[in-house]
Design a protein around this motif. Sequence first.
Motif, PDB file in Angstrom:
ATOM      1  N   ARG A 112      -0.038  87.214  -7.675  1.00  0.00           N
ATOM      2  CA  ARG A 112      -0.797  87.197  -6.417  1.00  0.00           C
ATOM      3  C   ARG A 112      -1.474  85.834  -6.316  1.00  0.00           C
ATOM      4  N   SER A 113      -0.659  84.791  -6.122  1.00  0.00           N
ATOM      5  CA  SER A 113      -1.155  83.418  -6.217  1.00  0.00           C
ATOM      6  C   SER A 113      -0.882  82.607  -4.958  1.00  0.00           C
ATOM      7  N   ARG A 134      -8.613  87.034 -12.103  1.00  0.00           N
ATOM      8  CA  ARG A 134      -7.775  85.842 -12.109  1.00  0.00           C
ATOM      9  C   ARG A 134      -6.387  86.129 -11.535  1.00  0.00           C
ATOM     10  N   ALA A 135      -5.886  85.199 -10.729  1.00  0.00           N
ATOM     11  CA  ALA A 135      -4.500  85.258 -10.264  1.00  0.00           C
ATOM     12  C   ALA A 135      -3.627  84.583 -11.308  1.00  0.00           C
ATOM     13  N   LEU A 181       0.152  78.694  -4.420  1.00  0.00           N
ATOM     14  CA  LEU A 181       0.668  77.586  -5.223  1.00  0.00           C
ATOM     15  C   LEU A 181       0.738  76.312  -4.397  1.00  0.00           C
ATOM     16  N   GLY A 185      -0.067  84.484 -11.262  1.00  0.00           N
ATOM     17  CA  GLY A 185       1.310  84.251 -10.859  1.00  0.00           C
ATOM     18  C   GLY A 185       1.966  85.346 -10.057  1.00  0.00           C
ATOM     19  N   TYR A 213       7.827  83.074 -12.104  1.00  0.00           N
ATOM     20  CA  TYR A 213       6.736  82.093 -12.113  1.00  0.00           C
ATOM     21  C   TYR A 213       7.120  80.895 -12.993  1.00  0.00           C
ATOM     22  N   ASN A 263      -2.685  76.586  -8.986  1.00  0.00           N
ATOM     23  CA  ASN A 263      -2.608  78.028  -8.807  1.00  0.00           C
ATOM     24  C   ASN A 263      -3.999  78.573  -8.485  1.00  0.00           C
ATOM     25  N   THR A 264      -4.127  79.239  -7.365  1.00  0.00           N
ATOM     26  CA  THR A 264      -5.377  79.925  -7.033  1.00  0.00           C
ATOM     27  C   THR A 264      -5.038  81.304  -6.478  1.00  0.00           C
ATOM     28  N   SER A 265      -6.043  82.167  -6.397  1.00  0.00           N
ATOM     29  CA  SER A 265      -5.794  83.555  -6.041  1.00  0.00           C
ATOM     30  C   SER A 265      -5.395  83.715  -4.576  1.00  0.00           C
TER      31      SER A 265
END
Length: 469
Positions: A330-331, A325-326, A333, A328, A415, A433-435
Amino acid sequence: MANILGLNFGHDGSVCLVRDGKLEFAIATERITKVKKQSSFTEEVIDYFLDSTGISIDDIDCIATNDFKQEVFGNQYLVEEFSIKGKSIKTYIIPHHLAHCASAYYTSPYDEAYCFSMDCSMGKPEANSLVAYGRGKNIKAMYCPAEMVGVLYGEVTERLGLGPALHKAGTTMGLASYGTPFDFDYQSYTDDIKHKMNVAASVQDLFEKKVLNVLSEIDDKTDNLCLSGGSFLNCNANSKVVMYSKFKNVHHFLACGEYGSCVGSALYVAHHILGEPRHDYQQKDLCYTGREYQSQTPDYEYIAKQLADGKIIGFFQGKSEFGPRALGNRSILADPRNFHHRELINHVVKNREWFRPFAPVTLEECYQDWFDFPIPSPYMLYTAQVKQPEKIPAVTHVDGSSRFQTVTEESNKNYYEIIKAFGKLTGVPVLLNTSLNGNGQPILETEEDAREFYKNSKLDMMVINGSII
């Protein structure tokens, strides 16, 4: 007091350092080699580990690893010698599921807890799950529930044509929200998309029921429960455990898949075998375990304004997250108010399936204004119904749910401040928020990775340790 090198030789290879009983560093092999879910480790990974932790191979007192073949009952571990970088090092081999249980128990705030591990290990039923009991420094295997629903979930994933179970089980969970559970023959499949949705919904429903059934049969010695093993990356099932199981307190190790078995092995050796004292962990201690980077404070208001104006932004800072999971550091946005961001990021930025949902992140102090769930979700391991779906459509799944994350100022200040600034500007303290990676690629690790990714991506902007590109 010892420096313990934790290693996972299986898929999702990983390494970690437990120093004097405390987890100090952990990273997956794939982050360095750039090969998704790569097994074991390479010399390059070991060199990165040593350079990041500031120790030499001569400083390592012992190695901890795990193996399916190691008997979970009896002595519970073997001692052998393993040679690494020319040095022969005493190596403890822990049973696989006991290592999973240890990763959750020893990172929990509990002095006493039941532990349940489950994954898709194939083979005999006993290889797929374990119930253990932790008390103080010690953890003991209790019994194997012989539950193989994780194996079934993986098989259905492949029969649906979604891809290998190891890579695509999460895709089945996303597809399940589009379908309705029904009784069917697991041997019969069609190419009809609605049928596939219903099959996914059915195996998800069965998975949740099986998990709750195992937990219902555990005795009432404690209200505390620790969950680990790859099956507990299933956020929908995790949420059912929190809401409907008899346990009042539930702790997940965020890297509960194979990544985390190196951590469990090392912590088991530190506490159960060597008797070293346990440590209290803050959220940030478990979320962010990679190499430290020097950074400057980003311009929160400027970044928030760019997000509100529709920009899709890569955000890279500090220590990388451990696990899939990312969170914050390595995200990617984006503004959750714009429904089309979901389509754009799926098709153009990440090049993945159209039905894959995206996760929202919000401030912990206001998450219950947006998500119907009884506890915070710092590791993005729960789903909840969205209370105001019309305001955040890009992160609201077809069934009205979201796999949400909560963040505090203490756990990740930069973040937190960007989300806060976006909320002040828009009235919505929530971000998509995604990786920070492409489809089929590992999450990025280094600054060089981030610059190269940005150069070849469709992102509008990249923030690297506070500097805006």
